[in-house]
Write a protein that holds these residues in place. Structure first.
Motif, PDB file in Angstrom:
ATOM      1  N   GLU A  57     -32.991  70.210  34.761  1.00  0.00           N
ATOM      2  CA  GLU A  57     -32.719  68.801  35.446  1.00  0.00           C
ATOM      3  C   GLU A  57     -33.851  68.022  36.004  1.00  0.00           C
ATOM      4  N   ALA A  58     -34.608  68.788  36.863  1.00  0.00           N
ATOM      5  CA  ALA A  58     -35.697  67.972  37.444  1.00  0.00           C
ATOM      6  C   ALA A  58     -37.085  68.537  37.088  1.00  0.00           C
ATOM      7  N   ALA A  59     -37.914  67.618  37.365  1.00  0.00           N
ATOM      8  CA  ALA A  59     -39.065  67.730  37.155  1.00  0.00           C
ATOM      9  C   ALA A  59     -40.008  68.960  38.281  1.00  0.00           C
ATOM     10  N   CYS A  60     -41.017  69.982  37.550  1.00  0.00           N
ATOM     11  CA  CYS A  60     -41.013  71.123  38.417  1.00  0.00           C
ATOM     12  C   CYS A  60     -41.907  71.096  39.541  1.00  0.00           C
ATOM     13  N   GLY A  61     -42.408  70.260  39.905  1.00  0.00           N
ATOM     14  CA  GLY A  61     -43.616  70.052  40.909  1.00  0.00           C
ATOM     15  C   GLY A  61     -44.529  70.966  40.828  1.00  0.00           C
ATOM     16  N   ASN A  62     -44.906  71.774  39.744  1.00  0.00           N
ATOM     17  CA  ASN A  62     -45.885  72.877  39.762  1.00  0.00           C
ATOM     18  C   ASN A  62     -46.564  72.540  38.295  1.00  0.00           C
ATOM     19  N   CYS A  63     -46.950  71.605  37.963  1.00  0.00           N
ATOM     20  CA  CYS A  63     -47.829  71.225  36.627  1.00  0.00           C
ATOM     21  C   CYS A  63     -48.448  70.128  36.960  1.00  0.00           C
ATOM     22  N   ASP A  64     -49.556  69.890  36.197  1.00  0.00           N
ATOM     23  CA  ASP A  64     -50.616  68.749  36.755  1.00  0.00           C
ATOM     24  C   ASP A  64     -49.786  67.372  36.651  1.00  0.00           C
ATOM     25  N   THR A  65     -49.018  66.965  35.710  1.00  0.00           N
ATOM     26  CA  THR A  65     -48.425  65.822  35.615  1.00  0.00           C
ATOM     27  C   THR A  65     -47.589  65.503  36.665  1.00  0.00           C
ATOM     28  N   CYS A  66     -46.975  66.814  37.423  1.00  0.00           N
ATOM     29  CA  CYS A  66     -46.033  66.447  38.459  1.00  0.00           C
ATOM     30  C   CYS A  66     -47.082  66.450  39.775  1.00  0.00           C
ATOM     31  N   LEU A  67     -48.125  67.023  39.942  1.00  0.00           N
ATOM     32  CA  LEU A  67     -49.095  67.297  40.974  1.00  0.00           C
ATOM     33  C   LEU A  67     -49.788  65.687  41.037  1.00  0.00           C
TER      34      LEU A  67
END
Ligand code: ADP
Ligand code: ZN
Length: 604
Positions: free
Chosen positions: A387-397
């Protein structure tokens, strides 16, 4: 009989099960069959190791990865588990000794190669033994659709017929539904309890960037984040593998090439060094991978784009099997797409096959160009929908900036159209930017209405526009015409002004924004960490085993953070069971104490 949790804690030194290990283990301990789908590094081994220890008799593990059996058995013996293996690398006497200890009830786990299991002698031996379970590892090898098919696996259905009361557990990390169905059918596991742990590899950080200066980009990544780590660098061609490995070696890295064009003995040597030594980088074509069970691969870097999302997932999946942070790093550009399309064009398959390949390549491109969470997109490809964005990939960071590229897209498409869809990206950019080249004048392209309308963007920006238009299927690369760009049906609404086009802003990552050595927690005491690694290396060398067999990186990191000062505290670390506490506790405590002493390394 010990409970599963007791075994987890006392033998393996872990506090809790990961989902769904507990349910799987429970099923098998109670004599049920299980079919287990779990990503690499998810913790499949415990699912049969613990039931084998909890039930009476010996657990038989069938695995095609003969080269790994010795290490797997060594690792188990380090934990105090009575394990052995039978495969073609053993001489007759050793094999006979092992058979005897099996009959004497002296083994908890026995690893067997499938071809061996199919011999009447082995079947006869097992008939005379008390067995706790059969574990069929890498179960996708039974599938003829997959690429790892082994004929010997087909006969494993015999197990059910000859040992109807012994529970069986089949395990694989292969995701697709067709393969799973085939496993169930061929191994007669239709009635087995089914467990699927999803496909996410949360400890892997995905990072996909634009290729502009590949070697420098790789160098920067390695120097800043993986100075002393083991990793794999994938390239498309053998020549590039050789060149890149040589170049990395010049830069001071311990880099070794691996591809099918090298002598078998060289390949074996390089693979062995990768497994045994620390900080070895393997530069390889996709020939390298299957059966590489090294848990502490800290990064997988792609210098070229893989053909499909499946390959990308499988190749990056070789990073971080131990659960500690790892990087999946890739750079790509329009040239990759053109090269891959060329390779596809030359392949022999039918038109339908080529279309399917094209489709899969487009999905891979989509993953590269996406402006939202990469992990969500990757998992969605396998029908797994977090459901949520991961926070541990380049586009999230580092959220991607976008811009309204509708006008630019129209100009770019129109340039391709008006020049007859016969030209590659460089010439089209010349047209848009009003360049005065011979080719422009020879073709009369300075007369076109699109000539010089795109001076506001520089050549790199136009390149980015074209790349994204190809990635979204508005344009396609024509191979018969040396990379000419042709318009696709999908671009009509854009040309008619009915559809807007949001494009990503390509940014070159600034060095200052990069993290340094992210793999280690920021506050980690590096001096202690290095001292512990040195001691681990000495112990590993003395015993002829890979360092991770002594302790995983994770356990060493915990030592740095918890700084245990006595055996009781040491025993609480994750990955320290009773046996390892006894065997290595004092050794590592000595390193920690020396470090803490006044005048010790901590003071330096
Ligand atoms: P797989 O075979 O699924 O690729 P492994 O069985 O090799 O994965 O397990 C991957 C890593 O995770 C190993 O280092 C293993 O010791 C560790 N591990 C497995 N289960 C647990 C757990 N419950 N707690 C902590 N670590 C675990
Ligand atoms: Zn993300």
């Amino acid at each position: 009989m010990n409970s599963a949790r007791d075994i987890l804690q006392s033998t393996f030194g872990y506090d809790d099960f990961r989902p769904p290990q507990a349910e799987i283990i429970d099923t098998v301990i109670n004599g049920g069959d299980a079919m287990v789908l779990m990503p690499t590094g998810g913790g499949k081994s415990l699912c049969y190791q613990i039931p084998a220890l909890a039930r009476s008799g010996c657990g038989v593990v069938i695995s095609p990865l003969i080269a790994l059996m010795q290490d797997q058995v060594n690792a188990l013996r380090e934990l105090g588990v009575r394990a052995s293996f039978l495969n073609s690398t053993l001489d007759a006497n050793t094999a006979r000794d092992i058979e005897q200890s099996l009959l004497n009830g002296e083994l908890d786990l026995l690893y067997i190669a499938p071809e061996r299991l199919n011999q009447p002698r082995t079947m006869d031996l097992l008939q005379r033994t008390s067995l706790s379970l059969f574990a069929i590892d890498e179960a996708h090898c039974v599938s003829q659709w997959g690429h790892d098919f082994r004929a010997d696996y087909l006969r494993l259905s015999l197990l059910h017929e000859q040992f109807p009361t012994v529970p069986r557990i089949a395990l694989t990390a292969t995701a697709d539904a067709r393969t799973q169905e085939e496993i169930k059918l061929r191994l007669q596991l239709q009635d087995a309890a089914y467990f699927c742990a999803g496909f996410d590899r949360p400890n892997i950080r995905y990072h996909i960037a634009l290729k502009h200066n590949p070697r420098q980009q790789l160098l920067q990544f390695l120097r800043q984040e993986h100075e002393k780590d083991a990793g794999i660098v994938y390239c498309l061609s053998r020549k590039k593998v050789d060149d890149t490995a040589a170049w990395l070696a010049q830069q001071g890295f311990n880099a070794l090439p691996y591809h099918a064009g090298l002598d078998a003995s060289v390949r074996a040597d390089h693979q062995a060094r990768f497994l045994r030594e620390e900080s070895v980088i393997i530069v390889a074509t996709i020939a390298f991978g299957m059966g590489i069970d090294k848990p502490d691969v800290r990064f997988v870097a792609h210098l070229d784009m893989p053909k499909t999302v499946e390959s990308y997932y499988q190749e990056t999946g070789r990073a971080g099997r131990d659960g500690a942070p790892a990087d999946a790093w890739m750079i790509y550009g329009l040239q990759d797409v053109i090269k891959l399309r060329q390779m596809m064009g030359e392949s022999q398959g039918s038109e339908e096959h080529k279309r399917a390949e094209q489709h899969r390549l487009n999905a891979m491109l989509g993953l590269c160009e996406i402006t939202t969470c990469r992990r969500q997109a990757l998992l969605a490809y396998f029908d797994d929908r977090p459901e949520a964005a991961c926070g541990n990939c380049d586009t999230c960071l580092q959220p991607v900036a976008t811009w309204d590229g509708t006008e630019a897209a129209r100009m770019a498409l129109s340039a391709a159209w008006r020049t007859g869809q016969r030209f590659g990206v460089n010439h089209l950019i010349d047209v848009l930017r009003g360049a005065e080249t011979d080719k422009i004048f020879q073709c009369d392209h300075h007369q076109l209405p699109t000539y010089g309308v795109g001076k506001e963007l520089d050549a790199n920006q136009w390149r980015s526009v074209y790349r994204q238009l190809v990635a979204r299927g508005f344009l396609t690369v024509d191979l018969e015409r040396f990379g000419a760009l042709r318009l696709e049906e999908a671009c009509r609404p854009v040309l008619r002004g009915e559809q807007n086009v949001e494009l990503r802003k390509d940014v070159k990552l600034k060095a200052s924004k990069q993290r340094t050595r992210t793999q280690l927690p920021e506050d980690l005491d590096i001096t202690l960490w290095e001292a512990l690694r040195d001691r681990r290396r000495e112990l590993a060398e003395a015993q002829g085993v890979p360092p991770y067999v002594i302790f995983h990186d994770r356990t060493l990191q915990e030592m740095c953070q918890a700084v245990p000062q006595n055996l009781m505290q040491f025993g609480r670390l994750s990955g320290v069971g009773e046996r390892k506490l006894e065997k290595y506790g004092d050794e590592f405590l000595a390193v920690i104490n020396a470090h803490l002493e006044p005048g010790g390394a901590a003071q330096a």
